[in-house]
Structure formats: C-alpha cells, structure tokens
Design an enzyme around this catalytic site. Sequence first.
Site, PDB file in Angstrom:
ATOM      1  N   THR A  42     -62.238  20.787  53.916  1.00  0.00           N
ATOM      2  CA  THR A  42     -63.391  20.086  54.476  1.00  0.00           C
ATOM      3  C   THR A  42     -63.901  18.944  53.607  1.00  0.00           C
ATOM      4  OG1 THR A  42     -64.885  21.704  53.478  1.00  0.00           O
ATOM      5  CG2 THR A  42     -64.184  22.108  55.757  1.00  0.00           C
ATOM      6  N   LYS A  43     -63.298  18.726  52.439  1.00  0.00           N
ATOM      7  CA  LYS A  43     -63.743  17.641  51.577  1.00  0.00           C
ATOM      8  C   LYS A  43     -63.367  16.284  52.182  1.00  0.00           C
ATOM      9  CE  LYS A  43     -65.549  20.013  48.144  1.00  0.00           C
ATOM     10  NZ  LYS A  43     -65.625  21.360  48.718  1.00  0.00           N
TER      11      LYS A  43
END
Length: 377
Positions: free
Chosen positions: A197-198
Amino acid sequence: MHDLDQHKTGWIPRLIALNDLSRHMQPMQEALQAAFARVLARGWFVLGPELQAFEQAFASQFSLNHAVGVANGTDAIELALRGAGICAGDEVILAPNAGMYAATALAAIGATPVYADVDDDLNLSPQTAAACITPRTRAIVVTHLFGRMADMPSLRQLADDNALVLMEDCAQAVGAVQHGRHAGAWGDVSSFSFYPTKNLGALGDAGLVACHQASIAARVRQLRQYGWTSKYVVADGPARNSRLDELQAAFLSVQLPMLADWNARRRAVAARYASARHPLIRHPRTEGDDYVAHLYVVRTSKRDALMGHLRDCGISSDIHYPLIDSDQPFVHDDETSASVPVAAAASREILTLPCYPELTDHEIEQVCKALLTWNGE
C-alpha cells in the site's frame, strides 16, 4: 447515490475503498508478468541481478550513494540503526505516533526509545527532540508521517551539533523533496518500506536501507545475511536473514519510473479534499514537494460521528494510528504519554480518508460532498 455492485443476493452499496491495489496493478499486469517470466527463466531468486539493478536505480533516482534491499521496512529500520553503530543500551529519540515500527526495531536492538512530542504536522518537533538529549543519546529517528517530511534542516543541525546519528524513516515519503534534497538524503542513514500500500509498493513485503557512507552500506549488506563476510563465515552481529528477493526487485523496477506521476496525482487528490472546508474538520497542509500524500489524515473532535457519516455515504475510513507508542498494551507508560500532549491529543482525533492515484474524479467529489454535508452528528 453512490455506485452499486450486483451481488448474488441483490444490489449492495460499493464502498469507496481506503485503497484499491487491484486498480493500481491492473495497468501494469503485462509488464509485471514479463518481469516474473524473466526471473523465472533466469532461475536466480535471491541476491541477484534484479536486486542489484533496482538498488542502483533507486539510489540514482533519489541522489543516494548506496541502497541495500532488505526483506521489509521494519527490518530496514533495525539494520539501518545497527549499520550506523546503534547498540543495546543506547538512547534513541523518536516520535511516539508512528505505529510503533521504529520502537519495534529498537526493542530488537535493545536500545532505549525516548519519546519527543510532535509539531502541527504531527512530525517530530526539533524543539522537543532537543530537550530529550542526554549523555546517553546516540541517535534521532525521524519518521516522515503520512507523506509529509519533517523539518529536516533543523533536525540535521540538531544531530550535527550533538554528534548524533540522524536516521530517516521514509516508509511513507518516498519521492518527497525538501529544499532540493530527497527524503532519505538528509540522514546519515535511512529506511524505506515497499509494503504493497505504500506509494511505491511491492507485491509482498520488501524494504531498503539507504546511506551515503560506504562503510555503513557494507555493514548493512553483511547484517542482512547472517553477518557473513563470506559464505558460512559469520563476522558481525546480531544479524538477520533479511533479503529483498529477485521477484520483488523486478516488480519494483517496473514501478519506479511511475512514482513521480503517482505522487503528483496523490497531491492533486489531497488538494481537492483540502478545499472541502468544514468548521469541525482540520485538514493537513497539502502544499509543497515535501508532501506526497501517502495518507490523507484529517482531525476532528467528533471522529466516531464522522466515520459513521462517511460509512453511510459509502466511503471507507481508518485510523493511523489509534494509539501512541506509550499507550500500547505492550508498553503502557502513563508518564511518557503525559509528556507528549500534542501526539496524544491527535491520536484521539485523526481519521484517514481514501487517497490513492486511481481514485476517479467522481469518487473524489463524493468524498468532498460527504465532508461538506456532515452535520457534526
């Protein structure tokens, strides 16, 4: 009306997700499949040419002398600090509101966390950090929270004036730039996470340590693989088995050239949200290249009510992070909690809204409309 999905039992509301990795990955499927096929055909899966190529490309893009891939972002924090010479018993100053990732790394080392309060951006305050320095202090860990860089000129000066290691946790700020220097280039050593999710995410866990000194990079390379100087010869430690594998390196190499455009879109989403003013909602600052909008976090004294309203409007939200480190059950230190009032107060008010490059303009407007129509209850 929010969008609807057909379900086998009828029609159900489709929430605007906090993140949507299927949307994110779909345009890259062909390139990612080609990267997978290339690694599979080569038959080299750990510490090979894909990792070397990614390390070099990453270091070049962000003006870093050395980049060392590791298994995940928390290992990256630990190995960065070990590589810079931080040992058991050393005091390390850090903010208390960043999910306890740095504190977890310090616990593995045996170092002592010393918590300093945060500023209005919820990043480590140089003034409160300075007040925490003792003869046992050896390092300052700066987490660039939610994609907003901390005040790096002041923190760099503070570290230099006191002969301290300055470490940047850039997990949420990859690609951010402050006064012409990228996140990760201010510190003596820095860590990155490529959790999916970065802003730059792998298809699994991955991390990286960056630094300017060859001696630190060489030590981290040893410590990521048992402390070996050569195969089966352990010369340093405590060490880890923490390696960024060839598949994840190949996947990250596909995505790295797209990061700047993704960050620009995140900033645009954040700027639109920030224009939806409400008397009970405090928005973050969104201007400047030192912000990459990893998470869009608002503050309100009526958080539960706003969460419920957003849910009723078909919008997901979450809390990053509900507890400061000293309030975690594993720690529970009331004295420390009382010494960081800004961080403690913020933990009761923060709320994360959906913010990612693939949000449609229609979805962004739905979020803005929901914020503007909230009656505060």
